[in-house]
Scaffold this motif. Structure first.
Motif, mmCIF file in Angstrom:
data_model
loop_
_atom_site.group_PDB
_atom_site.id
_atom_site.type_symbol
_atom_site.label_atom_id
_atom_site.label_comp_id
_atom_site.label_asym_id
_atom_site.label_seq_id
_atom_site.Cartn_x
_atom_site.Cartn_y
_atom_site.Cartn_z
ATOM 1 N N ARG A 161 -4.162 -8.931 8.645
ATOM 2 C CA ARG A 161 -3.839 -9.696 7.153
ATOM 3 C C ARG A 161 -4.201 -8.657 5.938
ATOM 4 N N ALA A 162 -5.353 -8.019 6.323
ATOM 5 C CA ALA A 162 -5.740 -6.957 5.223
ATOM 6 C C ALA A 162 -4.697 -5.860 4.925
ATOM 7 N N ALA A 163 -4.069 -5.446 6.093
ATOM 8 C CA ALA A 163 -3.032 -4.411 5.968
ATOM 9 C C ALA A 163 -1.950 -4.777 5.280
ATOM 10 N N LEU A 164 -1.392 -6.021 5.328
ATOM 11 C CA LEU A 164 -0.383 -6.703 4.970
ATOM 12 C C LEU A 164 -0.620 -6.863 3.429
ATOM 13 N N VAL A 165 -1.811 -7.308 3.060
ATOM 14 C CA VAL A 165 -2.103 -7.675 1.598
ATOM 15 C C VAL A 165 -2.215 -6.298 0.939
ATOM 16 N N ALA A 204 -0.929 -3.293 1.858
ATOM 17 C CA ALA A 204 0.261 -2.198 2.048
ATOM 18 C C ALA A 204 1.423 -2.794 1.415
ATOM 19 N N GLN A 205 1.614 -4.112 1.623
ATOM 20 C CA GLN A 205 2.713 -4.884 1.179
ATOM 21 C C GLN A 205 3.019 -5.784 0.172
ATOM 22 N N LEU A 206 2.053 -6.533 0.175
ATOM 23 C CA LEU A 206 1.966 -7.741 -0.745
ATOM 24 C C LEU A 206 1.459 -7.087 -2.222
ATOM 25 N N GLN A 207 0.290 -6.368 -2.144
ATOM 26 C CA GLN A 207 -0.475 -5.903 -3.335
ATOM 27 C C GLN A 207 -0.318 -6.993 -4.382
ATOM 28 N N PRO A 208 -1.260 -7.953 -4.122
ATOM 29 C CA PRO A 208 -1.233 -9.030 -5.373
ATOM 30 C C PRO A 208 -2.112 -8.600 -6.305
ATOM 31 N N ASP A 209 -2.316 -9.329 -7.419
ATOM 32 C CA ASP A 209 -3.480 -9.009 -8.578
ATOM 33 C C ASP A 209 -4.573 -10.044 -8.080
ATOM 34 N N LEU A 210 -4.310 -11.035 -7.215
ATOM 35 C CA LEU A 210 -5.291 -11.824 -6.894
ATOM 36 C C LEU A 210 -5.137 -12.482 -5.530
ATOM 37 N N VAL A 211 -6.458 -12.474 -4.449
ATOM 38 C CA VAL A 211 -5.916 -13.346 -3.484
ATOM 39 C C VAL A 211 -6.839 -14.471 -3.540
#
Length: 437
Positions: free
Chosen positions: A241-245, A247-254
């Protein structure tokens, strides 16, 4: 939910390679210390020390692995054999260089249009755990008689899906880190049995049993089966999940959505508890033992130097206050040393969790409701509904809608305030005394 942790979990999270190699947590890749070069001169000495001592490594937990000098922090990259690097401080606030990060602060987002306080904001919702067919394995499941099962992963996903359109209506770009009960990781317990044997060997279990005999087997934690399952749902899943967040999603907040619980005894005969409470977690409170693992030491420094803490704290406080108003739940208080208060707000705690450490963006980690308190169990049994129903002697909305609405309100309030341009201070009237510094 964070209470159902077998005694062997801490050892698994901190299992290390032999002393002559890098010391790594379970399934952690070797740390790339060159990544810290981009953070050179990105923070002053005083800001670094404040965050290190008060938030990330309280009570001197970093002593011997991070030594602070006047112009730099001397960081141990490995302990055996020892190797070091110097992390230079900015000379003053004016000389601070921009830290590398993909996420944006409210100031960087700029003022929001009327009625759209989340316009342009990228938010990732991370429904905790898995649910579905995996709920019993991950110990996020209980059932009383023939009643509706309580499965945290499924409940968290239901809340997340309710939140999505509400945030979108406020202008946010929303992504789900997990959109079903299926794992994000491609690993399964069967593919991790060799890794499980290796972890058990590091703990001194050299001839483990292959399988356990039921969930109440007293030796369950020392079996290959139990270790491989834990590696799957607790470690591999979160790392993927961290790799997805990142590398791909790159949000301003989780926003990590969970439900809490307390020990319910025998899973076949679960018991209610009299407690019901709420707390919110930001990243911090690394122990000395955790900081002796090379990967965790680097990950802590990246989190600290990215200056994620002010955003985590501000957003967490707003959501915590909204949840507290909606649920009327008291704050939970840790009595163990693995968490410290992160602010005066009694609902906010700093703790080193795998998710809030690995996700580079600021993380709001929510732990409301005790699922095995009788009133929350009754609200789960009621399912989702419109309006209010009489439960536990009070008219109450759907548990899931209450949770979703409170999260949305907290985020709306925070960004509406943080993105409102503040008027410049008026100049003092002529002949007035100088403002004291």
């Amino acid at each position: 939910m964070i209470f159902l942790r077998p005694l062997f979990v801490f050892a698994l999270l901190c299992a290390a390679w032999p002393a002559e190699a890098q010391r790594l947590s379970a399934l952690a890749p070797p740390p790339d210390w060159s990544q810290l070069e981009a953070f050179q001169e990105s923070m002053t000495h005083d800001d670094f020390v404040r965050l290190l001592d008060r938030v990330y490594a309280p009570a001197g937990a970093a002593k011997g692995v991070i030594d602070v000098e006047a112009d730099a922090a001397v960081v141990k990259m490995t302990l055996t054999p020892p190797s070091e690097m110097r992390l230079r401080f900015a000379k003053d606030a004016a000389a601070v260089k921009a830290a590398p990060r993909y996420w944006r602060t409210p100031a960087q987002l700029g003022a929001a249009p009327d009625g759209q306080p989340l316009a342009g904001l990228k938010i990732s919702l991370d429904p905790g755990h898995l649910g579905g067919a995996w709920a019993k394995m991950e110990e996020r499941y209980f059932q009383i008689g023939e009643s509706r099962p309580v499965t945290e992963g499924d409940m968290a996903l239901r809340v997340a899906k309710m939140i999505v359109p509400k945030l979108q209506a406020l202008g946010a770009q929303v992504s789900l880190v997990r959109a079903s009960a299926e794992p994000v990781t491609k690993e399964r317990p069967e593919t991790l049995r060799d890794a499980a044997r290796a972890e058990l060997a590091l703990e001194g279990v050299t001839s483990p049993r292959e399988n356990y005999d039921g969930m109440n087997d007293p030796g369950r934690g020392s079996t290959v089966q139990a270790q491989s399952e834990l590696l799957f749902y607790r470690i591999s899943e979160i790392r993927q999940r961290a790799a997805l967040v990142n590398a791909q999603l790159q949000p301003d907040l989780v926003v990590c959505l969970h439900f809490n619980a307390e020990g319910w005894g025998d899973p076949a005969r679960p018991e209610f508890v009299p407690h019901n409470h709420l707390h919110v977690i930001v990243n911090g409170c690394y122990s000395a033992g955790e900081l002796h693992f090379d990967d965790q030491r680097l990950e802590m420094l990246e989190k600290l130097l990215s200056n994620a803490f002010p955003e985590e704290l501000a957003a967490s406080e707003s959501v915590a206050n909204s949840l507290a108003a909606a649920t009327k739940l008291p704050p939970y208080s840790y009595t163990t040393g693995n968490a410290v208060r992160a602010a005066d707000n009694p609902y906010i705690w700093a703790r080193n969790l795998l998710a809030n450490r690995l996700y580079h963006a600021p993380v709001v980690f929510l732990e409301p409701y005790v699922m095995n308190s009788e009133v929350i169990w009754e609200r789960v049994q009621a399912g989702d509904y419109e309006g209010e129903q009489m439960i536990g002697g009070e008219l109450r909305p759907s548990l899931f809608r209450e949770y979703a609405d409170a999260v949305v309100a907290g985020l709306r309030d925070y960004y509406a305030k943080a993105r409102t341009p503040q008027p410049a201070a008026a100049p003092p009237p002529a002949n007035s005394p100088p403002i004291p510094k």
